[in-house]
Each structure stands twice: as C-alpha cells, then as structure tokens.
Design an enzyme around this catalytic site. Structure first.
Site, PDB file in Angstrom:
ATOM      1  N   ASP A 488       0.849  -1.196   0.000  1.00 38.63           N
ATOM      2  CA  ASP A 488       0.000   0.000   0.000  1.00 38.63           C
ATOM      3  C   ASP A 488       0.884   1.244   0.000  1.00 38.63           C
ATOM      4  OD1 ASP A 488      -2.274   1.543   0.158  1.00 38.63           O
ATOM      5  OD2 ASP A 488      -2.680   1.120   2.263  1.00 38.63           O
ATOM      6  N   GLU A 491       2.659   5.112  -4.056  1.00 40.00           N
ATOM      7  CA  GLU A 491       2.658   6.025  -5.208  1.00 40.00           C
ATOM      8  C   GLU A 491       3.982   6.775  -5.403  1.00 40.00           C
ATOM      9  OE1 GLU A 491      -0.918   4.570  -4.176  1.00 40.00           O
ATOM     10  OE2 GLU A 491       0.120   5.967  -2.852  1.00 40.00           O
ATOM     11  N   ARG A 594      -1.160  -1.080  -4.781  1.00 38.80           N
ATOM     12  CA  ARG A 594      -1.985   0.096  -5.077  1.00 38.80           C
ATOM     13  C   ARG A 594      -1.439   0.852  -6.287  1.00 38.80           C
ATOM     14  NH1 ARG A 594      -3.898   4.354  -0.440  1.00 38.80           N
ATOM     15  NH2 ARG A 594      -1.953   5.433  -0.944  1.00 38.80           N
ATOM     16  N   ASP A 610      -9.423   3.301  -1.981  1.00 34.68           N
ATOM     17  CA  ASP A 610     -10.264   3.631  -0.827  1.00 34.68           C
ATOM     18  C   ASP A 610     -11.583   4.253  -1.291  1.00 34.68           C
ATOM     19  OD1 ASP A 610      -8.185   2.718   0.690  1.00 34.68           O
ATOM     20  OD2 ASP A 610      -7.412   4.698   1.193  1.00 34.68           O
ATOM     21  N   HIS A 668     -13.713  -4.931   2.530  1.00 35.38           N
ATOM     22  CA  HIS A 668     -12.716  -4.172   3.291  1.00 35.38           C
ATOM     23  C   HIS A 668     -13.352  -2.892   3.813  1.00 35.38           C
ATOM     24  CE1 HIS A 668      -8.952  -2.664   4.677  1.00 35.38           C
ATOM     25  NE2 HIS A 668      -8.785  -1.758   3.714  1.00 35.38           N
TER      26      HIS A 668
END
Length: 845
Positions: A488, A491, A594, A610, A668
């Site tokens: 996660d 980026e 991600r 998310d 989740h």
C-alpha cells in the site's frame, strides 16, 4: 497535393508504394470547433494576450468546454529536414521546428527525430525524441519480452504514411493494412517537443475509445466532449471529478466501425494529461521523457489485449485460494475483533478463504512488526486457521521510520544506501530535514503512518530490491507465516507535503512539532506546465503535493530524478515482493499493489482503492474492473461495501452480490467505521452473500481456467460485452453488465430500491443460470424481476467446469466436480486447467 508515400523497409529491400491521391492533412470535420488543441490548459494564464503571445488562435465566441485559445493547424510544429532510411525493420526522419519565434512553455528543441520500428506483424513502434538521445526513457521496457522476427512486409497488419518532402509540415498517418482505415492521423496539429512540455494529437477513427487510467470514469466508453484527465500517481481515493488516482496507464483501445480493434500505448511515466475531443480526436501533454508509442493492430478486441500483453508481459497466475472470498478491516485494533469477524462469517456458512491484516496489526505502524499487546498470539492464531484451510495476507508500506534506534530494518537499509536522497544540485541549506535526524546521509525524509520521520526505499536500485526481499523472508521466518502480501501507499504517498500545518498536526499553536516535508523551488517540483495532476486541486497546488519532492534522486549512481520515475515508483517493489513471497512460503503467492503501471500485472493484482459506501461506486467498480483487464491486470476488485462511510444493509447486500464476481473479491472497511463483513448485518446480508459466493465457488474451476489462459495468452478474465460481440453496436456502451470470459454474463443490481434489472442479451443462445431455461428473447434488452440472486446468463455452445462449493477452497477442491453443458445447435465446447493450485510456475495442460 503531393502523393502520399508509404515506406516499408525489410530484409535489405526498400519498397516504396505510391498511394492514390487523397485529401490528407486537413481536418476530418467541417466544424473546426470539434478538434481544437488547447493552447492555455490549466487556466494559470488566460485571455487573448496570453494566447497570442504563444502564437495561438483566439476565439471568444465558443462555450461548452470548447477552447477559446487553440494551436493553429498550419505553421506550427515541425517540418521535414531529411529522411534517413535504413534497411531492415526501421527508418527515421529528421524534423526541424517551424515557429522558432513562438513557444508554449519554453525550452523547445529545434531538431528532433521521428523513428519508426516494425516490432511484429501487429505491433508498430514510433518515437519522437531529441537528436542526441539524452532524455529519460521509461526503464520498464528493459523487461519487455523480445518478440518474433519481422515477417514479410505483405503480412503486416499496418502501414504508415508520411510526406517526405523537405520543408513540408510534418504529419503522419497509420492505417490498417487491408482496408486503409486510418488509426492515427496527426494532421490535427499541435506537435511540440520541449524540455518540459511534449504534445502530440491525433484524429481517431471512431468515438468508441476505452481504457486510460487510473481515473474515475463515469462510463466505460469515453466522453469525447473536450474531457481532460490527469495521469500521475497520487494517494487519492476514487471520488468525483477528472482527478488522477494511484496508478498510470497511458493505454487505450479503439473499436472501429467494422468491429476491428486496435490499441495504443504511450510509454511515458512523467506527469501527463490526455484530452478527448469530439472530432473524434485525442491529445496528449507530458512534461518529460520522450514520445514513445506502440500501436497494436488486432482483428478483435481480445486480439489487441493479446498483442499488448505480449509486449508488457502476461498476467501473473494467482494461487487457487486467492480466488476465494476475503475479508479485511483497517480498525480491527485487536485480535478479538479479527477473530470475531472470521467466526461470524463461518457461522453463517459464508465461504471464506483469506483474512487480511491491515496496519493496525503492526507495532506503531512499522513494517515487519506486529503489536503483541493488542494482537497476542497472532502467529499461533494464523497457524491454527491455516490448518483449517484459511490463508492470511499482511500489509506492507514502503516508508520506514527513521527515529527508532531499535528498528533494525531501517538501519540495515541505511547501511546499504537503499533510500531516496536529495540531489547534489539542491544546496544543503535548501533541503528540508525533520529535527533530530542525521542529515549527513542526504536522505529525503517524509511523514506517513509511523510516529516519526520516514525514509523511502529506492526500488530502482538492485541493492534495495535484495534488501526488501531479505526483510520479508526474515520476517516470515521469525514472525508471521503469511500467504500473500498487500503493498500500500506506494505512489509513493507522503503526508502534508508543502503544508505548514498538515492535517495530522493536532497542536496548531506549535506547528513545529508537526514537521512536514517542504520542497524547495526548482524546475522539477515547479515545471512551467504543472499538468492537470496539480491544477485540478487548486492553482497553487504543486505536483509534489501528497508525495516526496520530485527533485529527489533515485537509481544506481543517482541516474533518475523522482520527477521521471514517480509514477512507476513501485515497479521494482512489486517484482521484489513477489519474489520474497515465493521464497518465504515456498509456494505460489499473490501480491496486491496500489500503485500500478504497464507491466505490473506480471507480478501483482490491484484493488481499486479507498472507495466510498455509495451506490454510484458499485457502477464505477465495474468500469474500473473492465479497465484493469484491458491493462493486463485481471486480478482486480473494489472494496465490497465501501471503505469510507457506512453502507446500508441493502447496499451491502447488493455489493456482496456484485463483489462475488470480482476476480479479487474482498470486503474491506475503514478505520472507526462499524463492522461490515457480511455476517455483521444478520440474515439480510449474510444469506444473499452466501448464495452469491456459493455460485462463485461452484464456478471457481472455470474462473481458474480463465486465469490460466490469461497468464498464457494475456486474455481478459472479466471482459466487456463488446469484446465478444464487436459488431453489435448495442454492446459498445454497456458497462452495467460484464462477462466472465466468453460465456458467463452478469447483470447486477446497482441502484437503491431497484426491482427490475434491464439486461441486454446479444443475438446468441442464452440460458438463465438459475432456472436452466433457454431465453426466448435475444438481441434486445430484457427485464429481470427475480433479483433474489444476481442475474446470470450462460452463453450457448459452452461447457463450464464446476465443483460443489465448500467453506473454503481447501474444502471445495475435495468435492465432486461436474460439467455444466449449454448447447448451441446441439454442440458445446469448454476448457479446464487443473493443478495443485499452489506450485510456482506455469503448467501446461
């Protein structure tokens, strides 16, 4: 008009084909407002004076998003300087800038090269780069597999036209060979090649454009009404607007009017925009690198994905258990609540294969640790559940805390110089360091979840990848015996960049205790054109918002700027993480990442981020799922019932029914939200969730076989309806239905209070999965009122391998198997791939 020349070079022979005289080089549309290349994007500068200074055309009399200021088609761009033809599979043309006295953003190159390479029968590559070839080029191509030798020129699926006349304005067209359909036509103008601003545009053969990402698209088929989207990886939840999310995929497919299809990849990892114009047309703007394009010419839409993944790499084959249902929560906070969620699921006889552990299971959010106070004996609990057929996936973030003297992973990395650093051209006094850290290392520190400054591993270094693998294997051997890994925040995300008082600072009177990274003014963090990735969030927002400073250096010998490699930050991480998982477990594993970019599907799957507990997000999840199958990442899904906010029981029921058909099927939930695993709502959600998941588990052999063919041939697992019916215009805009492979059509409930589903059945033989009855009305939209289970239809002519469901895949794989036969004209065919489900490597059937 000069005749157009098609140059094709192969095997030491130069062939020049004279084409018939055609109208080429002018607009394809009579209405000039349909194909304008915006000269003042972003609104930082605006008005007639600014427009004319750049050498552009001003028109005040337009509205509805049509640019007032646009680049002229003629007298702007590049002209032919000379053609350097080489024998073999490539040629090049030298170009010279036309309007040397005008510049959109400065730094223009006066001479560039246009290079064309025939990669294979169906893949054409063209580049526009500076003459000296000193600019950054995306390194992922180092992993591209070598393709076959070029066959005879007569068998090529494409040809390229350009005007070779010295001094003439340069443009080119790419055509489908056998019917001359123009796939690309740059006569629309706007070609720019500058140090920090690259622009190219093309007319398109149709409006049936799909792909590009990662963005929240409201429809799978793109809106062509001057819609601009940003591509630059960002820690941004999938909300509203034309914003950029976690990954970057500059790849689209186009469905042509005759049902043929092609795709185009721009291999560029710098921040960029793409704009879709009503002509129809497309423009790109990037702020670095080169213009490096691949064109994939297929007979069918699935052919295009086959050719695309032949270049970027075939998708990873997941272990069988990873196709089972999964639950997760950020905010279990203790082992008791995690165990309760698992038991609720089992007690409701809901199939369950995987439990995830989010960062709240860690000790102060530090990788390779777990909180033994709140999660005592987590290792023993995992071992007990694994004996019953369960599996566990743990989360890892890239950033490591730097101010904990007992935290060995950070200091091992420090000794091996694995972190992103400040560049030498940023003076020491301009670098932003948190208090009480060793600045002699030159590390660029940030702030994420752990309580203290963090350092970011530089995965472009081989040493970093090896260190990462070692940390994971060491943790497995001495800590938790996980089965898969979820990576996660890669980026990479950073909290509060450039903010004096970041959101996590609770002491507003003393903001100095809440340090956040501030990037000095420089050409990388403050380029002349920031792209929509910055100005979408406000005119003063910088590209480094929510991440590290773009001036940072990465790679062996500091060969890269973060400016260039930001959007592919996790490339080396996904490779190393899968290797570590294989090495630790000794079996096939799964990595869920991600951040994504072309080629990541070779090593990892993806979740859509998310999301929110909103009805619109059910529909959006289908679009995202379809797009990532185009991108070569078929192991994909959205957080069932939503990550943010609180779903109603009705919403969670319908989402569980839809999510049962995500390739990556996981419920989740976000921090501080009520429990939303399907057992938490009682029978209203638990019963329909169980029924939908039992359908999934019954068809797991079919899904597993689809993944095998995907890993072998690159085919989609979840696919748009038009991929199977590319000449049926009624399918071109469908994004509220989807197919599993070629045979299973799902038409889910997506709206609150919905009592009727309108489902389109293409003109073929279809069977109602629930009743087994053949549908009598096809080639039209039907109305379905039985919504107790998700509406499913099976296409005639197919045999589906099936297996009686169990409470997890370990149990179901022991159950009897069967073949579900759906006849068409008295015949049906099918496939089955079967192995032990966990061995590493691909097996031939």
């Amino acid at each position: 008009m000069m005749p157009r020349l098609h140059r094709s070079i192969t095997s030491g022979l130069l062939i020049i084909w004279i084409l018939s005289l055609t109208v080429y080089g002018g607009p394809l549309q009579a209405d000039s407002s349909l194909d304008r290349i915006d000269c003042l994007p972003g609104g930082v500068e605006y008005g007639e004076d600014a427009c004319l200074r750049k050498g552009c055309v001003w028109d005040p009399n337009v509205s509805n998003g049509i640019p007032h200021c646009f680049v002229p088609k003629k007298g702007y761009g590049y002209k032919v300087a000379s053609a350097k033809l080489e024998y073999g599979r490539s040629f090049s043309v030298e170009l010279e800038r036309i309007a040397v006295d005008k510049s959109l953003y400065g730094g223009d190159y006066d001479r560039i090269t246009f290079e064309v390479t025939y990669i294979s029968n169906e893949i054409l590559r063209f580049k526009l780069r500076d003459m000296e070839n000193k600019r950054f080029q995306v390194p992922v191509q180092e992993k591209f597999e070598l393709l076959n030798d070029l066959p005879e020129i007569s068998t090529l699926a494409y040809k390229i036209d350009f005007n070779e006349t010295i001094g003439e304005q340069f443009s080119f067209a790419i055509r489908r060979h056998y019917d001359n359909t123009i796939l690309w036509d740059t006569s629309i103008g706007g070609l720019t090649f500058a140090d920090q601003f690259l622009q190219i545009a093309t007319y398109l053969p149709t409006e049936n454009i799909y792909g590009f990402g990662e963005n929240v698209h409201e429809s799978f088929r793109h809106n062509m009404q001057y819609k601009t989207w940003a591509l630059f990886s960002r820690d941004e939840p999938p909300s509203n607007g034309n914003i950029n999310l976690y990954g970057v995929h500059p790849f689209y497919t186009c469905l042509e009017n005759n049902g043929k299809s092609h795709g185009v990849l721009l291999l560029n990892s710098n921040a960029m925009d793409y704009t879709l114009l009503p002509a129809p047309a497309l423009s790109y703007r990037a702020i670095g690198g080169i213009l490096d394009f691949f064109v994939f010419v297929g007979e069918t839409p699935e052919d295009v994905i086959f050719h695309y993944t032949s270049l970027i790499g075939r998708p990873v084959m997941p272990p069988y258990w990873a196709l089972g249902f999964q639950i997760s929560r950020y905010g279990y906070n203790n082992i008791g609540s995690m165990m309760a969620a698992v038991e609720r699921t089992k007690n409701n006889n809901i199939p369950l294969d995987v439990q995830h552990a989010d960062i709240d299971h860690m000790n102060n959010e530090k990788d390779f640790t777990w909180d033994e106070d709140n999660f005592p004996d987590l290792d023993k609990y995992m071992e007990r559940e694994k004996e019953k057929g369960m599996h566990f996936i743990i989360i890892l973030d890239p950033a490591l805390v730097a101010n904990d003297s007992s935290y060995e992973p950070y200091f091992e990395g420090l000794s091996r110089k694995v972190y992103i650093t400040w560049p030498e051209d940023i003076p020491e006094e301009d670098r932003d360091y948190p208090p009480n850290v060793d600045t002699s290392t030159g590390i660029m520190f940030g702030k994420v979840w752990p309580p203290g400054p963090v350092a970011f591993p530089d995965f472009f270094k081989k040493e970093t990848q090896e260190w990462w693998v070692e940390q994971i294997v060491k943790y497995y051997n001495n800590g938790l015996k996980f089965d898969g890994i979820w990576i996660d925040m890669n980026e990479p995300a950073n909290f509060g960049t450039n903010h004096d008082i970041p959101w996590y600072c609770h002491d507003k009177e003393n903001p100095g205790v809440c340090w956040s990274l501030h990037c000095p003014i420089n050409k990388y963090d403050d380029p002349p054109y920031k792209t929509y990735a910055a100005y979408a969030y406000g005119k003063d927002v910088r590209l480094s918002d929510k991440t590290v400073c773009l001036a940072g250096t990465q790679g062996n010998n500091d060969m890269y700027r973060h400016y260039d490699v930001h959007s592919i930050y996790a490339w080396g991480q996904v490779i190393a993480t899968l290797e570590a998982a294989h090495r630790a477990t000794g079996q096939r594993s799964i990595v869920i990442t991600r951040n994504t970019y072309p080629s990541f599907g070779q090593w990892a799957g993806h979740w859509l981020g998310d999301n929110f507990s909103r009805w619109v997000d059910l529909h959006r999840s289908i679009i995202g799922m379809l797009e990532f199958n185009l991108f070569g990442i078929p192991y994909v899904g959205a957080d069932i019932c939503g990550f943010f906010d609180v779903p109603s029981p009705e919403m969670c029921k319908r989402w569980q029914q839809l999510g049962a058909f995500y390739p990556f099927s996981r419920n989740h939930n976000g921090l501080n939200n009520p429990e939303q695993d399907p057992g938490a709502f009682g029978d209203e959600v638990a019963i329909p969730a169980r029924r939908a998941l039992e359908i999934r588990y019954r068809l797991l052999p079919y899904i597993y076989t689809l993944f095998y063919f995907s890993s072998l041939l690159g085919s989609t697992v979840v696919r748009p309806v038009f991929h199977e019916f590319p000449t049926d215009k009624n399918t071109f805009g469908i994004d509220r239905q989807f197919l599993w492979g070629p045979a299973v059509l799902i038409s889910p409930v997506l709206e609150e209070g919905q009592t009727v589903v309108k489902a389109y059945l293409p003109n073929d033989v279809w069977y109602n999965y629930k009743t087994g009855q053949k549908e009598t009305e096809v080639g039209k939209e039907i109305q379905i009122t039985d919504l107790e289970d998700p509406p499913i239809h099976i296409r005639g002519g197919f045999i589906l391998p099936a297996q009686d469901p169990g409470l997890n895949t370990a149990e179901s794989r022991k159950n009897p198997m069967s073949l579900l036969v759906y006849l068409k004209d008295g015949q049906a065919v099918g496939d089955l791939f079967w192995d032990d489900g966990v061995s590493v490597g691909k097996k031939k059937s």
